[in-house]
Design an enzyme around this catalytic site. Structure first.
Site, PDB file in Angstrom:
ATOM      1  N   HIS A   1       0.872  -1.187   0.000  1.00 31.81           N
ATOM      2  CA  HIS A   1       0.000   0.000   0.000  1.00 31.81           C
ATOM      3  C   HIS A   1       0.905   1.233   0.000  1.00 31.81           C
ATOM      4  O   HIS A   1       2.018   1.180   0.538  1.00 31.81           O
ATOM      5  CB  HIS A   1      -0.839  -0.054   1.285  1.00 31.81           C
ATOM      6  CG  HIS A   1      -1.921   0.965   1.389  1.00 31.81           C
ATOM      7  ND1 HIS A   1      -1.685   2.254   1.776  1.00 31.81           N
ATOM      8  CD2 HIS A   1      -3.258   0.872   1.167  1.00 31.81           C
ATOM      9  CE1 HIS A   1      -2.836   2.923   1.807  1.00 31.81           C
ATOM     10  NE2 HIS A   1      -3.807   2.101   1.433  1.00 31.81           N
TER      11      HIS A   1
ATOM     12  N   ASP B   1       2.838  -4.735   8.073  1.00 28.86           N
ATOM     13  CA  ASP B   1       1.632  -3.931   7.900  1.00 28.86           C
ATOM     14  C   ASP B   1       0.435  -4.880   7.977  1.00 28.86           C
ATOM     15  O   ASP B   1       0.160  -5.621   7.028  1.00 28.86           O
ATOM     16  CB  ASP B   1       1.709  -3.212   6.546  1.00 28.86           C
ATOM     17  CG  ASP B   1       0.384  -2.570   6.143  1.00 28.86           C
ATOM     18  OD1 ASP B   1      -0.605  -2.705   6.889  1.00 28.86           O
ATOM     19  OD2 ASP B   1       0.349  -1.944   5.062  1.00 28.86           O
TER      20      ASP B   1
ATOM     21  N   GLN C   1      -4.772  -5.324   6.760  1.00 29.20           N
ATOM     22  CA  GLN C   1      -5.773  -6.230   6.179  1.00 29.20           C
ATOM     23  C   GLN C   1      -5.738  -7.625   6.786  1.00 29.20           C
ATOM     24  O   GLN C   1      -6.554  -8.470   6.415  1.00 29.20           O
ATOM     25  CB  GLN C   1      -5.569  -6.340   4.655  1.00 29.20           C
ATOM     26  CG  GLN C   1      -5.725  -5.046   3.909  1.00 29.20           C
ATOM     27  CD  GLN C   1      -7.157  -4.510   3.935  1.00 29.20           C
ATOM     28  OE1 GLN C   1      -8.111  -5.234   4.197  1.00 29.20           O
ATOM     29  NE2 GLN C   1      -7.295  -3.225   3.663  1.00 29.20           N
TER      30      GLN C   1
ATOM     31  N   LYS D   1     -10.653  -0.767  10.403  1.00 32.68           N
ATOM     32  CA  LYS D   1     -10.759  -1.976   9.565  1.00 32.68           C
ATOM     33  C   LYS D   1     -11.110  -3.212  10.390  1.00 32.68           C
ATOM     34  O   LYS D   1     -11.346  -4.283   9.850  1.00 32.68           O
ATOM     35  CB  LYS D   1      -9.456  -2.206   8.794  1.00 32.68           C
ATOM     36  CG  LYS D   1      -9.143  -1.058   7.827  1.00 32.68           C
ATOM     37  CD  LYS D   1      -8.203  -1.471   6.753  1.00 32.68           C
ATOM     38  CE  LYS D   1      -7.544  -0.271   6.104  1.00 32.68           C
ATOM     39  NZ  LYS D   1      -8.210   0.163   4.880  1.00 32.68           N
TER      40      LYS D   1
ATOM     41  N   CYS E   1      -4.712   2.329  -3.764  1.00 33.71           N
ATOM     42  CA  CYS E   1      -3.485   2.863  -3.139  1.00 33.71           C
ATOM     43  C   CYS E   1      -2.312   1.910  -3.336  1.00 33.71           C
ATOM     44  O   CYS E   1      -1.447   1.794  -2.449  1.00 33.71           O
ATOM     45  CB  CYS E   1      -3.680   3.156  -1.649  1.00 33.71           C
ATOM     46  SG  CYS E   1      -4.864   4.441  -1.334  1.00 33.71           S
TER      47      CYS E   1
HETATM   48  N1  PMP Z   1      -1.918  -0.882   4.476  1.00 33.57           N
HETATM   49  C1  PMP Z   1      -2.872  -1.594   3.904  1.00 33.57           C
HETATM   50  C2  PMP Z   1      -2.573  -2.964   3.402  1.00 33.57           C
HETATM   51  C3  PMP Z   1      -4.159  -1.060   3.782  1.00 33.57           C
HETATM   52  O1  PMP Z   1      -5.129  -1.773   3.201  1.00 33.57           O
HETATM   53  C4  PMP Z   1      -4.427   0.231   4.283  1.00 33.57           C
HETATM   54  C5  PMP Z   1      -5.800   0.865   4.155  1.00 33.57           C
HETATM   55  N2  PMP Z   1      -6.382   0.723   2.901  1.00 33.57           N
HETATM   56  C6  PMP Z   1      -3.381   0.921   4.880  1.00 33.57           C
HETATM   57  C7  PMP Z   1      -2.144   0.339   4.970  1.00 33.57           C
HETATM   58  C8  PMP Z   1      -3.578   2.285   5.458  1.00 33.57           C
HETATM   59  O2  PMP Z   1      -4.468   2.233   6.526  1.00 33.57           O
HETATM   60  P1  PMP Z   1      -5.053   3.571   7.190  1.00 33.57           P
HETATM   61  O3  PMP Z   1      -5.598   4.374   6.037  1.00 33.57           O
HETATM   62  O4  PMP Z   1      -6.118   3.068   8.098  1.00 33.57           O
HETATM   63  O5  PMP Z   1      -3.945   4.250   7.875  1.00 33.57           O
END
Ligand code: PMP
Length: 413
Positions: free
Chosen positions: A129, A206, A209, A232, A371
């Site tokens: 991401h 990270d 997910q 999430k 993203c």
């Molecule tokens: N890493 C991953 C794999 C994600 O899916 C996301 C959110 N789409 C993020 C990081 C960022 O998370 P947040 O916007 O809640 O900070």
């Protein structure tokens, strides 16, 4: 609809806890398949927020009075809940953050400041991401360090041999996603960590997910840092947690300065507070911490085995239905080990057009690059349509999506 799936979960009962799911959009029942972007909140979480503001609010850690102590006790009890969620050794290793992005930035600045120097290498992967790419690029710019990227296969799995070849005595940090938001791939984070340790590199996972779908165990993985977001895992927005191994957090400088993170301040010299407060400058997001803990309790009460069994059945059913009903469907991400996320393309139709038509039929999916622009470039696609399932989703909802897709296909092709 699949009738044979053994279900330990009473989904209808669970759905009663999520009032937002019982609504119509454009006169159609809402089908919410955008869980990878953000999950919905059970009543228990919403009530925790209201209850906090109605009965318990005061600033934490500083007050001698009753309400402040009550708020502090609940705040620190939530840290214990988060410690158990991580299976961390100590609650001192749990830092409350704004979310995954905030946690990664904290590590990139603070760990980066103390541990990264010119010529060091940081390894990420092709499926990261943006929030696990950009903070490292910024750090590499500041420190003249080098970013290395693990390639992936066409199925959407990490090339573990290439990873082994990237590792060297120059590697200082490996930062990879546990479960890909765009592909659903679940990465072998324990193996990744063990390999990193063979060259004495630190590891950040990270877990944005992974946390909504499986039990997290940082001691089992052996990683140095693990991050995830409250919104999430059925909790509030604006809250999340960072796990960091005690000895590394001790060696890292504070990320931000201010109240709460200090022990003593004079104009000549300031001494910093102990862990975890050293990394929590200013009045924290107290209310959302309360809701966050209740969300973790909620997941525990549903049970990880139940969550995984149901979500895996949904994933298999949706994948089979897509393949059976659409000759020209292309599933993006076919890893052997996958979470309940399906990215796909329908013929030559642009993902945005498919998503916009599904929306008008009540189906909420995500479209675009999710993203993960470098991943989309690697796959040579502009983006995907992504349906992502939570434990409150049903087989009937998948049937509704398939029917809506048939109508969309007729309109677009
Ligand atoms: N890493 C991953 C794999 C994600 O899916 C996301 C959110 N789409 C993020 C990081 C960022 O998370 P947040 O916007 O809640 O900070």
């Amino acid at each position: 609809m699949e009738a044979t799936t053994a279900m330990a979960l009473n989904i209808e009962e669970i759905r009663e806890d999520f009032p937002i799911l019982h609504q119509e959009v454009y006169n159609k029942p809402l089908v919410y398949f955008d869980n990878a972007a953000s999950t919905q909140k059970p009543l228990q979480v919403v009530e925790a927020l209201t209850n906090y503001y109605l009965n318990d609010h005061a600033n934490v850690h500083r007050g001698v009075h009753y309400l402040s102590q009550k708020a502090t006790d609940k705040f620190e009890a939530a840290r214990e809940t988060t410690k158990r969620f991580f299976n961390a050794e100590s609650s001192d290793e749990v830092i409350f953050t704004k979310g995954t992005t905030d946690g990664i930035n904290l590590v990139a600045y603070s760990f980066g400041e103390a541990f990264i120097k010119e010529g060091d290498e940081i390894i990420i992967s092709t499926m990261e991401h943006h929030s696990n790419i950009v903070p490292w690029q910024m750090l590499c710019d500041r420190k003249k360090a080098i970013l290395r990227v693990i390639p992936i296969s066409d199925k959407g799995e990490l090339d573990m041999e290439a990873y082994q070849n990237l590792l060297s005595s120059k590697t200082k940090l490996v930062s990879v996603v546990h479960t890909s938001n765009a592909l659903g791939t679940i990465n072998p984070v324990k193996e990744i960590t063990q390999s990193a340790k063979s060259v004495n590199a630190y590891v950040l996972i990270d877990g944005a997910q992974a946390a909504p779908h499986q039990k997290i165990d940082v001691q089992e993985i052996g990683c140095d840092f693990y991050v995830f977001s409250g919104h999430k895992i059925f909790g509030p927005t604006g809250i999340g947690a960072l796990y960091g191994k005690r000895e590394i957090l001790e060696a890292m400088p504070p990320y931000q300065g201010g109240g709460e993170m200090i022990k003593t301040v004079t104009f000549e010299k300031t001494t910093y507070n102990e862990l975890p407060f050293k990394f929590e400058a200013g009045t924290p997001n107290i209310a959302d911490v309360m809701g966050f803990a209740v969300a973790m309790d909620y997941m525990n009460s549903v049970g990880y085995e139940n969550i995984q069994a149901h979500e895996n059945a949904l994933l298999k059913y949706a994948t089979d239905q897509l393949k059976q009903n659409f000759e020209n469907v292309r599933i993006i991400g076919e890893a052997d080990n996958k979470a309940s996320v399906i990215s796909f393309l329908l013929g030559n139709a642009h993902p945005y057009d498919v998503g916009a038509l599904l929306d008008k039929m009540g189906i909420a999916v995500r479209t675009g690059h999710h993203c993960t622009e470098p991943l989309m470039n690697r796959l040579n696609i502009p983006g995907t349509v992504r349906a992502s399932f939570a434990f409150y989703n049903t087989f009937e909802e998948i049937d509704l999506m398939i029917n809506a897709l048939k109508r969309a296909e007729k309109m677009l092709m």
